[in-house]
Design a protein around this motif. Structure first.
Motif, PDB file in Angstrom:
ATOM      1  N   PRO A 108      81.931   8.689  59.196  1.00  0.00           N
ATOM      2  CA  PRO A 108      81.646   7.978  57.674  1.00  0.00           C
ATOM      3  C   PRO A 108      80.521   7.692  57.274  1.00  0.00           C
ATOM      4  O   PRO A 108      79.604   7.246  58.063  1.00  0.00           O
ATOM      5  CB  PRO A 108      82.458   6.592  58.060  1.00  0.00           C
ATOM      6  N   PRO A 109      80.024   8.636  56.095  1.00  0.00           N
ATOM      7  CA  PRO A 109      78.712   8.560  55.439  1.00  0.00           C
ATOM      8  C   PRO A 109      78.065   7.127  55.640  1.00  0.00           C
ATOM      9  O   PRO A 109      76.859   7.034  55.865  1.00  0.00           O
ATOM     10  CB  PRO A 109      78.892   8.988  54.111  1.00  0.00           C
ATOM     11  N   GLU A 110      78.873   6.010  55.284  1.00  0.00           N
ATOM     12  CA  GLU A 110      78.119   4.839  54.997  1.00  0.00           C
ATOM     13  C   GLU A 110      77.653   4.220  56.418  1.00  0.00           C
ATOM     14  O   GLU A 110      76.883   3.371  56.410  1.00  0.00           O
ATOM     15  CB  GLU A 110      79.185   3.830  54.206  1.00  0.00           C
ATOM     16  N   PHE A 111      78.195   4.728  57.496  1.00  0.00           N
ATOM     17  CA  PHE A 111      77.587   4.160  58.722  1.00  0.00           C
ATOM     18  C   PHE A 111      76.958   5.310  59.887  1.00  0.00           C
ATOM     19  O   PHE A 111      76.574   4.989  60.684  1.00  0.00           O
ATOM     20  CB  PHE A 111      78.974   3.754  59.769  1.00  0.00           C
ATOM     21  N   ALA A 112      76.954   6.574  59.130  1.00  0.00           N
ATOM     22  CA  ALA A 112      76.584   7.693  60.215  1.00  0.00           C
ATOM     23  C   ALA A 112      75.201   7.304  60.625  1.00  0.00           C
ATOM     24  O   ALA A 112      75.145   7.452  61.895  1.00  0.00           O
ATOM     25  CB  ALA A 112      76.587   9.020  59.382  1.00  0.00           C
TER      26      ALA A 112
END
Ligand SMILES: [Zn+2]
Length: 273
Positions: A108-112
């Motif tokens: 997930p981009p927001e946690f990557a």
């Protein structure tokens, strides 16, 4: 923060779709099931356990999806287990030179940026006949089934009345089928029947994502997931709030539609001309 679910069974919830990490207290330390998601969360959990004087002595991954096979150095270099099929599946991924790029593509981009992949998937497969996790603590029974992912295992901690369900029996996620399997819906229904056979021994069910449920919730979730799988099988529209207009996660209806499409495509491919 750790929350108690039953005597000697604690829970840590991650920010990413309510991912649950489960801590089972043993004689000399804890078993850590599905360790967590971000580096910060896992370091905090390691810290909390250290303060409790409860070092991690073993790990277990319920299945080979990235969000269940992470690890943090602060947990220590201890044996990490999964079923033989689970280990084979993740080792296959790690055997590709570009595995980090493949994983990066699904994070997930927001946690990557906060997800540590260095120790991802370094698990040992238990022998096929292993009925329980080899460790010095309460008996943890392995209930392997094919439904969500290869070698998926639920765990029953009988003396605590706790069922760790992996990515099954969630109140927030509808069933995610293993669409590469030969019979995704048949597998799913078989797994739900398997859960029914242990339901009498369960006071609390912990899904991989979502909230802890009691005995009634366990039965209600089996029923709800069965209705969803049967609707997909029979070409019906599931009456399921998790994929309806007020779905708890706005991307779930899309995943649902994608599953319906993939199943229809399979059927077309299988129909002889
Ligand atoms: Zn998951």
């Amino acid at each position: 923060m750790l929350k108690q679910v039953a005597e000697g069974v604690l829970l840590h919830e991650s920010e990413f779709i309510q991912s649950n990490s489960i801590v089972v207290q043993g004689r000399t330390g804890v078993l850590l099931i599905d360790p967590g998601i971000t580096s910060g969360e896992m370091a905090d959990l390691a810290n909390d356990l250290r303060e409790l004087g409860q070092p991690v002595v073993a790990g277990f991954s319920t299945h080979p999806d990235w969000d269940h096979v992470l690890w943090h150095a602060a947990f220590g270099d201890v044996p990490r287990f999964g079923t033989a099929r689970c280990a084979a599946s993740i080792h296959d991924l790690l055997s590709h030179t570009d595995w980090k790029a493949r994983i990066a593509g699904v994070l997930p981009p927001e946690f990557a940026d906060e997800i540590p992949t260095d120790l991802l998937g370094l698990i040992t497969g238990l022998p096929d006949e292993a009925a329980q996790i080899p460790w010095d603590g309460p008996k943890v029974r392995i209930i392997e089934h094919q439904a969500h992912a290869p070698g998926h295992a639920a765990l029953l901690i009988e003396e605590r009345g706790v069922l760790v369900a992996g990515d099954m029996l969630s109140d927030v996620l509808m069933p995610f089928l293993d669409l590469d399997a030969a019979d995704p819906i048949g597998d799913y229904l078989a797994a739900l029947r398997l859960f029914e056979t242990v339901a009498d021994d369960v006071d609390a069910v912990i899904p991989g994502h979502g909230s802890v449920g009691g005995a009634d919730q366990l039965r209600a979730r089996i029923k709800q997931d069965r209705a969803y799988a049967e609707a997909l099988r029979d070409g019906g529209v599931p009456d399921d709030p998790r994929v309806g207009p007020s779905a708890p996660l706005d991307w779930l209806p899309d995943v649902h539609r994608w599953q319906v499409q993939r199943l229809a495509q399979r059927e077309q491919d299988e129909t002889p001309e």
